[in-house]
Design an enzyme around this catalytic site. Structure first.
Site, PDB file in Angstrom:
ATOM      1  N   HIS A  89      -7.671  -5.487   0.030  1.00 22.25           N
ATOM      2  CA  HIS A  89      -6.462  -4.724   0.329  1.00 22.25           C
ATOM      3  C   HIS A  89      -5.848  -5.202   1.643  1.00 22.25           C
ATOM      4  O   HIS A  89      -6.546  -5.408   2.622  1.00 22.25           O
ATOM      5  CB  HIS A  89      -6.853  -3.250   0.431  1.00 22.25           C
ATOM      6  CG  HIS A  89      -5.718  -2.294   0.439  1.00 22.25           C
ATOM      7  ND1 HIS A  89      -4.856  -2.158  -0.611  1.00 22.25           N
ATOM      8  CD2 HIS A  89      -5.308  -1.393   1.380  1.00 22.25           C
ATOM      9  CE1 HIS A  89      -3.966  -1.208  -0.336  1.00 22.25           C
ATOM     10  NE2 HIS A  89      -4.214  -0.738   0.872  1.00 22.25           N
ATOM     11  N   GLU A 147      -9.324  -5.569  -4.082  1.00 19.95           N
ATOM     12  CA  GLU A 147      -8.766  -4.465  -3.296  1.00 19.95           C
ATOM     13  C   GLU A 147      -9.843  -3.534  -2.737  1.00 19.95           C
ATOM     14  O   GLU A 147      -9.781  -3.094  -1.592  1.00 19.95           O
ATOM     15  CB  GLU A 147      -7.817  -3.641  -4.170  1.00 19.95           C
ATOM     16  CG  GLU A 147      -6.582  -4.356  -4.645  1.00 19.95           C
ATOM     17  CD  GLU A 147      -5.411  -4.229  -3.686  1.00 19.95           C
ATOM     18  OE1 GLU A 147      -5.597  -3.697  -2.573  1.00 19.95           O
ATOM     19  OE2 GLU A 147      -4.310  -4.654  -4.069  1.00 19.95           O
ATOM     20  N   SER A 192       0.840  -1.189   0.000  1.00 15.18           N
ATOM     21  CA  SER A 192       0.000   0.000   0.000  1.00 15.18           C
ATOM     22  C   SER A 192       0.881   1.246   0.000  1.00 15.18           C
ATOM     23  O   SER A 192       1.655   1.443  -0.932  1.00 15.18           O
ATOM     24  CB  SER A 192      -0.962  -0.034   1.182  1.00 15.18           C
ATOM     25  OG  SER A 192      -1.987   0.919   1.022  1.00 15.18           O
TER      26      SER A 192
END
Length: 544
Positions: free
Chosen positions: A448, A340, A225
């Site tokens: 995610h 995600e 990320s």
């Protein structure tokens, strides 16, 4: 391994051996080395450290890699750490950098500590020849998180790798730009303190990792990320060249890794100063430096914090640097997760107790993408193809922000060196620790952050993987480890990750055996409707 806290940060050893060893060190050239016969006593260029042994190897926690950015050093470029006398204890994590409270385990309270420029080193036992090194840059939207968020000791042992995890300045403390700060910056462009911290940590690694059995010539920078975004930024930074030999970008290509332009950053900095109670531009910097960290933190909400382009650190946008060949020509492993967007859609709707309804779905797309693109998305993402309106909206978010951005980055990077593409696609994966309870009622799929627990202990916690998922986790550790060791990502009995120079558009899909197993796929761009998002362009997003 027990999850150590911040007690005894500068502990001293009372043993006669340690005292004698430290005294002898003062009389010899100050080069990094390990003390003979004691693997937990190590000498760095700033002084001696005592770590500890665990079931997985050795670990050295809370090591300062730069002078702490407190007092007059707030919003200053990092400076080399000062030497200390005696032996410094390295058995507790350092302070977390200034940040708000969050839903992550252990982050129930905000942090107001600025003396946070520390790193942690994990060393496997065994052979003594220099090992490859992975430097992990944590996620958290460049406003949250810490190096301690992963415990990579088992990864280090299984891959034969020395792993370093790093704290760096966040939010306004790490990315404030201003005209007064521009005057102080070595390249006259301010706002990159957090990124320069990362480079200072990499210079520390280059100078000292040999003490811990690491090979300074084989350093891979990696992150997920915002940590992945940090990696793709460092790939484009001329001042980072030579500090690493490879990069791993996990869910980090969102917004095409775009930095703020200088004018935009200065405008935001002036607005922030006004919100923080320092409206006079002539005195704003001095005023802000007197503000307690808690007040700076309270004022930073609502602003975009990230790197700034235009100076020596980042002369051009990363995407441009990839395409014009000025980015580092090193191997890259790059990818995203298949679902995600579900984490973000949950936080926006179901997590607020307001699940998106069928009637609200078209309006949500219009508000997010505008009337024209929203209408196109409505046709391409009909509710009939998804379990709920929230899941349909999540698919648009994940495809636009992450999946298609990652594939675009693959194409850009392929012109300057090896780039290996993957997608984490275990849709049965357990939600990571922060959302585990929410996962009992909401299907997060391969959302995610979910892949991190397959590689490391996330927040120091073991993940509840089933037997099939544990097999996939072992394979992923092999893929990552073989790449860090200098080869193409490979796992025993599995297909190698495809190099985009010779297999453009082909992606290694990481799945459990019951879902078909790991396979090379040419359908990822089609599955994520990248023809829509690539044509319309992707907007920067606030990711974690």
């Amino acid at each position: 391994m027990s999850r150590r806290r911040r007690t005894g940060r500068t502990g001293r050893s009372a043993s006669a051996f340690v005292v004698m060893a430290a005294a002898a060190a003062l009389l010899t050239p100050h080069t990094a080395q390990a003390a003979p016969g004691n693997g937990t006593l190590v000498r760095t260029d700033a002084g001696w450290l005592r770590g500890e042994s665990t079931a997985e190897g050795r670990q050295f926690l809370g090591i300062p890699y730069a002078q702490q950015p407190v007092g007059g050093l707030r919003w200053k470029e990092p400076r080399p750490v000062k030497s200390w006398h005696g032996v410094r204890g390295a058995t507790s994590f350092g302070n977390r950098c200034v940040q708000t409270a969050s839903w992550d385990p252990g982050y129930e309270n905000p942090s107001h500590t600025e003396d946070c420029l520390d790193l942690n080193v994990y060393v496997p036992e065994g052979k003594r020849e220099p090992r490859p090194v992975m430097v992990w840059l944590h996620g958290g939207g460049l406003t949250a998180g810490a190096g301690e968020d992963i415990v990579p000791d088992a990864f280090a042992r299984r891959t034969g790798t020395v792993v370093v995890t790093v704290n760096y300045r966040l939010g306004a403390m790490g990315f404030l730009a201003g005209k007064g700060l521009d005057k102080e910056a070595s390249d006259h462009v301010s706002g990159n303190y957090g990124m320069l911290d990362q480079q200072a940590a990499l210079r520390w690694v280059r100078a000292n990792i040999g003490s811990f059995g690491g090979d300074r010539q084989r350093v891979t920078i990696a992150g997920e990320s915002a940590g992945g975004r940090s990696v793709c930024t460092q790939l484009a930074s001329p001042t980072a060249k030579g500090l690493y030999r490879a990069g791993i970008v996990q869910s980090g290509a969102y917004g095409d890794c775009a930095a703020r332009e200088r004018a935009e950053a200065l405008t935001q900095g002036a607005a922030f100063a006004k919100k923080a109670g320092c409206p006079d531009r002539a005195t704003a910097l001095a005023c802000l430096r007197k503000k307690p960290a808690a007040e700076i933190l309270a004022a930073q909400t609502g602003f975009d914090w990230g790197p700034v382009a235009g100076g020596d650190f980042l002369p051009a946008q990363p995407e441009d640097a990839y395409r014009d060949g000025t980015a580092s020509r090193v191997p890259v492993l790059n990818g995203a997760n298949s679902d995600e967007g579900r984490l973000f859609a949950y936080g926006q709707f179901d997590g607020q107790g307001k699940p998106l309804t069928e009637a609200q779905y078209p309006g949500a797309l219009t508000r997010t993408y505008g009337a024209e693109l929203g209408a196109k998305a409505l046709k391409r993402y009909p509710l009939s193809g998804h379990a709920s309106p929230t899941h349909a909206y999540a698919a648009t978010q994940g495809d636009q922000m992450f999946a298609c951005s990652a594939l675009r980055m693959d194409r850009s990077l392929a012109g300057r060196g090896p780039v290996y593409a993957y997608e984490f696609a275990d849709r049965t994966s357990p939600p990571f620790a922060s959302i585990r309870d929410a996962g009992k009622t909401f299907d997060f799929g391969a959302t995610h952050v979910n892949e991190v627990q397959y590689l490391f202990k996330h927040f120091g916690l073991a993940s509840p993987l089933n037997a099939e998922q544990r097999i996939l986790a072992r394979q992923m550790v092999q893929y990552w480890g073989s790449f860090i060791h200098g080869g193409a990502p490979r796992a025993e009995g599995q297909p190698a990750a495809p190099d985009q120079r010779t297999r453009p558009g082909q992606v290694l899909s990481l799945r459990t055996a019951s879902a078909g197993g790991n396979e090379l796929s040419t359908a990822v761009a089609r599955e994520h409707r990248c023809d829509l998002w690539d044509r319309e362009g992707a907007t920067p997003a606030d990711a974690g």
